[in-house]
Design an enzyme around this catalytic site. Sequence first.
Site, PDB file in Angstrom:
ATOM      1  CE  LYS A 119      -3.563   2.717   0.482  1.00  0.00           C
ATOM      2  NZ  LYS A 119      -2.800   3.917   0.077  1.00  0.00           N
ATOM      3  CD  GLU A 156      -1.702   4.755  -3.829  1.00  0.00           C
ATOM      4  OE1 GLU A 156      -2.153   5.393  -2.878  1.00  0.00           O
ATOM      5  OE2 GLU A 156      -1.393   3.553  -3.760  1.00  0.00           O
ATOM      6  CG  PHE A 214      -3.640  -1.020  -7.179  1.00  0.00           C
ATOM      7  CD1 PHE A 214      -4.995  -0.957  -7.431  1.00  0.00           C
ATOM      8  CD2 PHE A 214      -3.019   0.094  -6.630  1.00  0.00           C
ATOM      9  CE1 PHE A 214      -5.731   0.170  -7.152  1.00  0.00           C
ATOM     10  CE2 PHE A 214      -3.743   1.237  -6.340  1.00  0.00           C
ATOM     11  CZ  PHE A 214      -5.102   1.284  -6.599  1.00  0.00           C
ATOM     12  CD  GLU A 262      -1.097   4.766   3.650  1.00  0.00           C
ATOM     13  OE1 GLU A 262      -1.753   5.616   4.268  1.00  0.00           O
ATOM     14  OE2 GLU A 262      -1.309   4.482   2.451  1.00  0.00           O
ATOM     15  CE  LYS A 313      -7.148   2.213   3.954  1.00  0.00           C
ATOM     16  NZ  LYS A 313      -7.360   3.570   3.421  1.00  0.00           N
TER      17      LYS A 313
END
Length: 419
Positions: free
Chosen positions: A151, A203, A232, A291, A316
Site C-alpha cells: 500500500k 496510484e 494494482f 504505508e 487495508k
Amino acid sequence: MLNQFPGQYSNNIFCFPPIESETKSGKKASWIICVQVVQHNTIIPITDEMFSTDVKDAVAEIFTKFFVEEGAVRISKMTRVTEGKNLGKKNATTVVHQAFKDALSKYNRHARQKRGAHTNRGMIPPMLVKYFNIIPKTFFEEETDPIVQRKRNGVRAVACQQGDGCILLYSRTEKEFLGLDNIKKELKQLYLFIDVRVYLDGELYLHRKPLQWIAGQANAKTDSSELHFYVFDCFWSDQLQMPSNKRQQLLTNIFKQKEDLTFIHQVENFSVKNVDEALRLKAQFIKEGYEGAIVRNANGPYEPGYNNYHSAHLAKLKPLLDAEFILVDYTQGKKGKDLGAILWVCELPNKKRFVVTPKHLTYADRYALFQKLTPALFKKHLYGKELTVEYAELSPKTGIPLQARAVGFREPINVLEII
C-alpha cells in the site's frame, strides 16, 4: 408546504423523484432521497403544520435508497435533524422544514452531478476499500487464496484510452489530471499493444516523498515528471463481475506486452494462506517505507465507487500510531446511532481541535455519559487530562489525527464512575 417540494408522499414517508443514471454495463441505476418524522421510535404522519411549529419529542430523518436494475436496494444510514436553524429570527425553520431543505439541497446537488455524468468522457469511479485492519474470514474460504499488495501513500488514479486515442488519467473523484505527460506518453505506447477498452487502476507515487508533495505534483498542469503510476488492478466496463484473480492474470499479461516502461509499473502480488501471513507482509512493507498492505478477495468483482460505495472485497492494513493529547471538551455524534453518543474533543499545541471516538466504551456507555456528564463534572474530573489517542495518520493539510480513537487516559480514570 409538502406540495412545494418535488416528490411523492406515501406511508408517512416523503420521497423526492428518483435520479436515474445508466451504469457502464447498460443497467439502470436509481438514487432516491427520503424524509420521515419519528416520535418515540414511531414514524408519524408529516403535516403542513410541522413546517411552522415543532412537534414535541419528534425528530426528522433523512435517508437515501440506491439500487441497480435487478439488484438489491441499499439504504443509507439515517441523518437525524433534531433542531431547526436561525432560531429566534424571521427566517427560523422547524425540525421538519430544515430536514426538507437539507434533503432538497442534497437532491439538487446529486441531480447536477448526474447531469454532468453524461459528459464525464467515460470515467468510472474506482473501487474503494471497506475494511480497515480487518480481513474477513470469507477471504480465506475461496478456492483461490487472497493476494496482498504493497500500500503506497499516493494519489489514486485511473487510466483509460478515449475514442480519439487520447489518454485520460483521472482521480478517485473523477477529476482529470491535466499534467503527468511522462506517464501519459507511456500509457499511449502501452495501449498500442493491449485491449483499448481496459481501465488501469492504480496510484501516482514516488517512494519516500510525502503525500502533500505527491498531490501537488499530480494536480499541477505542469509537473516535474517525477511521479510514477503503480497499477494494482484493471477492469472492463462491461465485465465488472470478472473475479479479482482473473483480472490480476490479465494485468500481468498486459505488462508483458511492453516491458520497457519507466514510469508505469504493475504492483507485485503475494498469495497468502491466512491472516498471520498477511500481517507479516504488512510488517515487511512498513519496514521498506510503505504505508501498509492491501488484501484482495480472489473471487471479488470490481465494484465501482458510485455514491461513495466501499467494496467488501478489499481490506487495508496500516499501522496505528498513537500519541497523547489534551482533552478540552466533549460533544456528541451528529448522525444515525452516533447521535447522543459522547465524543471527546482534544486540542493540538497550535490550538486546533479535533474530535475523538472512545474506543473501549459501548454505545450504551457513550449515551449514558453524554446524558449525565455535566460541564461542571467535566471541568472537575476530565478537563486538561492527557488522553492517549490512536490514529491512522496526520492530515497533511491540518496536522489533525485522522480516524482518531481514544484508548484511555494517561492517569487511571474510570469515566463511568464520574457520573
